[in-house]
Design a protein around this motif. Structure first.
Motif, mmCIF file in Angstrom:
data_model
loop_
_atom_site.group_PDB
_atom_site.id
_atom_site.type_symbol
_atom_site.label_atom_id
_atom_site.label_comp_id
_atom_site.label_asym_id
_atom_site.label_seq_id
_atom_site.Cartn_x
_atom_site.Cartn_y
_atom_site.Cartn_z
ATOM 1 N N LYS A 23 67.879 6.524 -1.614
ATOM 2 C CA LYS A 23 67.376 7.380 -0.545
ATOM 3 C C LYS A 23 66.787 8.667 -1.124
ATOM 4 C CE LYS A 23 68.805 9.176 3.928
ATOM 5 N NZ LYS A 23 69.918 9.276 4.877
ATOM 6 N N GLN A 24 67.428 9.211 -2.129
ATOM 7 C CA GLN A 24 66.964 10.441 -2.772
ATOM 8 C C GLN A 24 65.609 10.247 -3.439
ATOM 9 O OE1 GLN A 24 69.540 11.873 -5.861
ATOM 10 N NE2 GLN A 24 68.672 13.927 -5.827
ATOM 11 N N SER A 25 65.476 9.167 -4.195
ATOM 12 C CA SER A 25 64.220 8.881 -4.883
ATOM 13 C C SER A 25 63.097 8.643 -3.881
ATOM 14 C CB SER A 25 64.400 7.651 -5.778
ATOM 15 O OG SER A 25 63.180 7.266 -6.343
ATOM 16 N N LEU A 26 63.366 7.869 -2.856
ATOM 17 C CA LEU A 26 62.362 7.585 -1.839
ATOM 18 C C LEU A 26 61.996 8.863 -1.087
ATOM 19 C CD1 LEU A 26 60.568 5.619 -0.334
ATOM 20 C CD2 LEU A 26 62.511 5.085 1.152
ATOM 21 N N GLY A 27 62.972 9.700 -0.821
ATOM 22 C CA GLY A 27 62.722 10.948 -0.105
ATOM 23 C C GLY A 27 61.714 11.827 -0.826
ATOM 24 N N ARG A 28 61.860 11.953 -2.131
ATOM 25 C CA ARG A 28 60.905 12.755 -2.916
ATOM 26 C C ARG A 28 59.491 12.197 -2.793
ATOM 27 N NH1 ARG A 28 65.111 12.788 -6.856
ATOM 28 N NH2 ARG A 28 64.148 10.991 -7.836
ATOM 29 N N THR A 29 59.383 10.887 -2.933
ATOM 30 C CA THR A 29 58.074 10.242 -2.860
ATOM 31 C C THR A 29 57.462 10.402 -1.470
ATOM 32 O OG1 THR A 29 58.780 8.648 -4.537
ATOM 33 C CG2 THR A 29 56.848 8.061 -3.235
ATOM 34 N N LEU A 30 58.266 10.217 -0.434
ATOM 35 C CA LEU A 30 57.761 10.360 0.931
ATOM 36 C C LEU A 30 57.324 11.792 1.213
ATOM 37 C CD1 LEU A 30 60.272 8.156 2.965
ATOM 38 C CD2 LEU A 30 57.937 7.583 2.258
ATOM 39 N N HIS A 31 58.088 12.774 0.733
ATOM 40 C CA HIS A 31 57.707 14.182 0.946
ATOM 41 C C HIS A 31 56.374 14.489 0.273
ATOM 42 C CE1 HIS A 31 61.237 14.927 3.130
ATOM 43 N NE2 HIS A 31 62.037 15.348 2.176
ATOM 44 N N GLU A 32 56.181 13.963 -0.925
ATOM 45 C CA GLU A 32 54.913 14.180 -1.630
ATOM 46 C C GLU A 32 53.750 13.539 -0.875
ATOM 47 O OE1 GLU A 32 55.420 12.799 -5.648
ATOM 48 O OE2 GLU A 32 57.058 14.210 -6.028
ATOM 49 N N LEU A 33 53.963 12.332 -0.370
ATOM 50 C CA LEU A 33 52.900 11.657 0.387
ATOM 51 C C LEU A 33 52.609 12.385 1.697
ATOM 52 C CD1 LEU A 33 53.826 7.916 -0.261
ATOM 53 C CD2 LEU A 33 51.813 9.135 -1.102
ATOM 54 N N GLU A 34 53.644 12.907 2.330
ATOM 55 C CA GLU A 34 53.440 13.690 3.561
ATOM 56 C C GLU A 34 52.678 14.978 3.255
ATOM 57 O OE1 GLU A 34 56.474 13.449 7.157
ATOM 58 O OE2 GLU A 34 57.521 13.762 5.253
ATOM 59 N N ALA A 35 53.038 15.639 2.171
ATOM 60 C CA ALA A 35 52.370 16.884 1.786
ATOM 61 C C ALA A 35 50.892 16.648 1.504
ATOM 62 C CB ALA A 35 53.052 17.495 0.561
ATOM 63 N N ARG A 36 50.559 15.483 0.990
ATOM 64 C CA ARG A 36 49.159 15.143 0.701
ATOM 65 C C ARG A 36 48.461 14.525 1.915
ATOM 66 N NH1 ARG A 36 48.416 13.984 -5.269
ATOM 67 N NH2 ARG A 36 50.258 14.908 -6.186
ATOM 68 N N GLN A 37 49.179 14.433 2.998
ATOM 69 C CA GLN A 37 48.676 13.881 4.259
ATOM 70 C C GLN A 37 48.260 12.417 4.145
ATOM 71 O OE1 GLN A 37 45.751 16.808 5.456
ATOM 72 N NE2 GLN A 37 47.342 18.064 6.402
ATOM 73 N N TYR A 38 49.027 11.655 3.374
ATOM 74 C CA TYR A 38 48.818 10.219 3.254
ATOM 75 C C TYR A 38 49.766 9.442 4.170
ATOM 76 C CZ TYR A 38 45.988 10.732 -1.006
ATOM 77 O OH TYR A 38 45.014 11.039 -1.917
ATOM 78 N N LEU A 39 50.672 10.138 4.789
ATOM 79 C CA LEU A 39 51.759 9.508 5.518
ATOM 80 C C LEU A 39 51.953 10.209 6.849
ATOM 81 C CD1 LEU A 39 54.206 7.521 5.178
ATOM 82 C CD2 LEU A 39 55.428 9.443 4.188
ATOM 83 N N GLU A 40 52.245 9.431 7.877
ATOM 84 C CA GLU A 40 52.588 9.978 9.184
ATOM 85 C C GLU A 40 53.959 9.441 9.572
ATOM 86 O OE1 GLU A 40 49.594 8.633 11.916
ATOM 87 O OE2 GLU A 40 48.024 9.850 10.975
ATOM 88 N N THR A 41 54.728 10.261 10.241
ATOM 89 C CA THR A 41 56.011 9.803 10.761
ATOM 90 C C THR A 41 55.978 9.933 12.276
ATOM 91 O OG1 THR A 41 57.027 11.977 10.525
ATOM 92 C CG2 THR A 41 57.279 10.453 8.686
ATOM 93 N N ARG A 42 56.597 8.962 12.920
ATOM 94 C CA ARG A 42 56.711 8.976 14.379
ATOM 95 C C ARG A 42 58.138 8.625 14.741
ATOM 96 N NH1 ARG A 42 51.524 5.084 15.169
ATOM 97 N NH2 ARG A 42 50.068 6.367 13.989
ATOM 98 N N ARG A 43 58.566 9.103 15.879
ATOM 99 C CA ARG A 43 59.908 8.772 16.358
ATOM 100 C C ARG A 43 59.926 7.353 16.902
ATOM 101 N NH1 ARG A 43 61.583 14.104 19.792
ATOM 102 N NH2 ARG A 43 61.540 15.525 18.032
ATOM 103 N N GLY A 44 61.084 6.739 16.773
ATOM 104 C CA GLY A 44 61.254 5.400 17.331
ATOM 105 C C GLY A 44 61.196 5.443 18.846
#
Length: 175
Positions: free
Chosen positions: A79-100
């Motif tokens: 979870k920690q490793s994935l979290g870092r990667t997801l934060h970087e992708l979000e910061a670069r605006q490559y990723l969107e998150t939505r609520r379930g």
């Protein structure tokens, strides 16, 4: 290590389970993995991403709208490793998150427009290699390749393919 292509047609003889053929298959898988990583490396470098980012982009292109925990399961990372990667992708605006929809605490992951564009550039490199190899091998060999690859998957990985939420399913169309 000497790698010479077999002159016989795929499956033409009954000696395909011999040790040297199995070792050759292992070596080929290793080399393909290395060569594919090298092939996409220039695009990754250009967009400032690493292999972990690429794996996330691939998984989200395959399964848009998956929860973080499912992505973690697909990638087999902490979870920690994935979290870092997801934060970087979000910061670069490559990723969107939505609520379930049913559970507002659930965080669903999607590629943004920029993320889709980056993933498409990376996949274009892979697609070209696959198209070239598939054309050279022919439809029968491609179907055999798919069967071998599926046969090598663990039950867990097979279940991940079966759960794929985007509604796309692998369809055999020959070559």
């Amino acid at each position: 290590m000497t790698l010479s292509p077999s002159r016989d047609a795929a499956g033409a003889d009954l000696l395909f389970l011999r040790e040297e053929r199995l070792r050759l298959a292992q070596t080929l898988m290793f080399l393909v993995g290395r060569d594919m990583a090298e092939a996409v490396a220039p695009v990754l470098e250009e967009v400032g991403l690493g292999r972990a980012h690429h794996r996330v982009l691939q998984a989200l292109a395959f399964s848009p709208g998956i929860p973080v925990t499912h992505l973690q399961d697909i990638l087999g990372v902490t979870k920690q490793s994935l979290g870092r990667t997801l934060h970087e992708l979000e910061a670069r605006q490559y990723l969107e998150t939505r609520r379930g929809r049913n559970d507002k605490r659930q965080k669903l992951l999607y590629l943004s427009t920029a993320g889709k564009a980056a993933e498409a550039r990376l996949f274009a490199v892979v697609r070209q290699r696959l198209v070239t190899a598939y054309r050279e091998a022919g439809g029968t060999a491609v179907e055999g390749f798919r069967r071998v690859m599926r046969g090598m998957l663990s039950e867990h990985s097979r279940s991940l393919l079966a759960e794929e939420p985007s509604g796309r399913r692998e369809v055999s169309h020959g070559s």
